[in-house]
Design an enzyme around this catalytic site. Structure first.
Site, PDB file in Angstrom:
ATOM      1  N   TRP A  21       0.832  -1.210   0.000  1.00 14.40           N
ATOM      2  CA  TRP A  21       0.000   0.000   0.000  1.00 14.40           C
ATOM      3  C   TRP A  21       0.866   1.258   0.000  1.00 14.40           C
ATOM      4  CZ3 TRP A  21      -1.028   3.867   3.841  1.00 14.40           C
ATOM      5  CH2 TRP A  21      -2.146   4.673   3.556  1.00 14.40           C
ATOM      6  N   SER A  82       2.465  -7.419   1.558  1.00 16.29           N
ATOM      7  CA  SER A  82       1.476  -6.603   2.255  1.00 16.29           C
ATOM      8  C   SER A  82       0.186  -6.506   1.427  1.00 16.29           C
ATOM      9  CB  SER A  82       2.082  -5.228   2.568  1.00 16.29           C
ATOM     10  OG  SER A  82       1.366  -4.577   3.574  1.00 16.29           O
ATOM     11  N   LEU A 146       5.398   2.786  11.162  1.00 20.72           N
ATOM     12  CA  LEU A 146       4.791   1.584  11.729  1.00 20.72           C
ATOM     13  C   LEU A 146       5.454   0.316  11.192  1.00 20.72           C
ATOM     14  CD1 LEU A 146       2.463   0.866  13.664  1.00 20.72           C
ATOM     15  CD2 LEU A 146       0.966   0.709  11.668  1.00 20.72           C
ATOM     16  N   GLN A 147       5.952   0.379   9.972  1.00 19.93           N
ATOM     17  CA  GLN A 147       6.531  -0.812   9.353  1.00 19.93           C
ATOM     18  C   GLN A 147       7.869  -1.221   9.955  1.00 19.93           C
ATOM     19  OE1 GLN A 147       6.053  -1.179   4.980  1.00 19.93           O
ATOM     20  NE2 GLN A 147       5.153   0.847   5.084  1.00 19.93           N
ATOM     21  N   ASP A 207       6.903  -8.219  13.174  1.00 21.78           N
ATOM     22  CA  ASP A 207       6.025  -7.415  12.315  1.00 21.78           C
ATOM     23  C   ASP A 207       4.877  -6.838  13.147  1.00 21.78           C
ATOM     24  OD1 ASP A 207       4.346  -6.393  10.309  1.00 21.78           O
ATOM     25  OD2 ASP A 207       4.881  -7.993   8.914  1.00 21.78           O
ATOM     26  N   HIS A 235       8.090  -5.637   9.025  1.00 19.88           N
ATOM     27  CA  HIS A 235       7.190  -5.695   7.875  1.00 19.88           C
ATOM     28  C   HIS A 235       7.926  -5.560   6.547  1.00 19.88           C
ATOM     29  CE1 HIS A 235       3.135  -5.752   6.349  1.00 19.88           C
ATOM     30  NE2 HIS A 235       3.335  -4.666   5.629  1.00 19.88           N
TER      31      HIS A 235
END
Length: 253
Positions: A21, A82, A146-147, A207, A235
């Protein structure tokens, strides 16, 4: 921009790669070049991302159709990361005659958590949906952070992500919103149950978006799944654990 942008490296057995994304193919160009030492690697920008044109309706059937038309070979292995893993799983279910084998990297057939399935809390995705309307740039920066959250090399990985992402303009807001809706609403677990092509699942044990127990839950749906959990990976294992992933992909064929 017209059609689907693609970058092709190497020669040999074809492997098609789909990014996640808000990203584009440049995010894993170095990883693709490593893989291309042994095979042909075809990297596609999802519709409305990177250098690919957008779609009137950003949903799985339309995305899959556009990507299939852009793939220059009839039979290929398919790797999705993802959101790209969700797209890849849907494509493999729709056209099993074209997808020879499937690799799911940091993916989840049902991205959102519920009482019987591990995943992202619904409010996390809802927060991204709401924030996109207010500040797209800030939302994307938060998603990048966040990843790599909680990893010892998080600063270095975050810098790599930022440099790669900023190579292209941010995707259009409708593509971003559409991608979040796919992640929020898709449930492809039944597709996994009946899938007959070889499936390899690769995920990191650190992750923050794909819980560690997801792999075992996927394997419970289809006992033929080949599961690899990478120690100390988040991630984006293609940045932090590229050599291990290359070895897994080489052994799977």
């Amino acid at each position: 921009m017209t059609g689907i942008h693609r970058e092709i490296y190497g020669q040999g057995r074809p492997l098609v790669m789909l990014h996640g994304w808000a990203m584009h193919s440049g995010i894993w160009r170095e990883f693709a070049r490593q893989l291309a030492r042994h095979r042909q690697v075809i990297c596609l920008d999802l519709p409305g991302h990177g250098r690919s044109a957008g779609l009137e309706q950003f949903d799985l059937p339309a995305i899959g159709s556009a990507l299939f038309d852009a793939i220059p070979v009839n039979r290929f292995s398919l790797l999705g990361w993802s959101l790209g893993a969700t797209v890849a799983l849907d494509m493999a279910a729709r056209c099993p005659d074209r997808v020879q084998s499937l690799f799911l990297l940091s993916g989840n057939p049902k991205f959102v958590k519920n009482t019987d399935w591990p995943g992202v809390r619904p409010e996390v995705l809802d927060g991204f949906v709401a924030q996109l309307s207010d500040d797209t740039k800030l939302t994307l920066q938060r998603f990048l952070g966040l990843q790599v959250q909680g990893l010892p090399e998080s600063r270095q990985l975050l810098q790599q992500l930022r440099l790669a992402v900023h190579e292209c303009d941010a995707p259009a807001r409708d593509a971003l919103q559409g991608g979040l809706q796919i992640l929020k609403n898709s449930d492809l677990r039944k597709s996994l149950v009946g899938m007959r092509c070889p499936i390899t699942v690769m995920q990191g044990d650190k992750d923050t978006l794909i819980p560690a127990q997801t792999g075992q839950s996927i394997k419970a749906l289809n006992s033929r799944v080949d599961l690899h959990v990478l120690a100390n990976a988040g991630h984006v294992p293609f940045l932090s654990h590229a050599r291990q992933l290359c070895d897994i992909l080489a052994a799977a064929e």
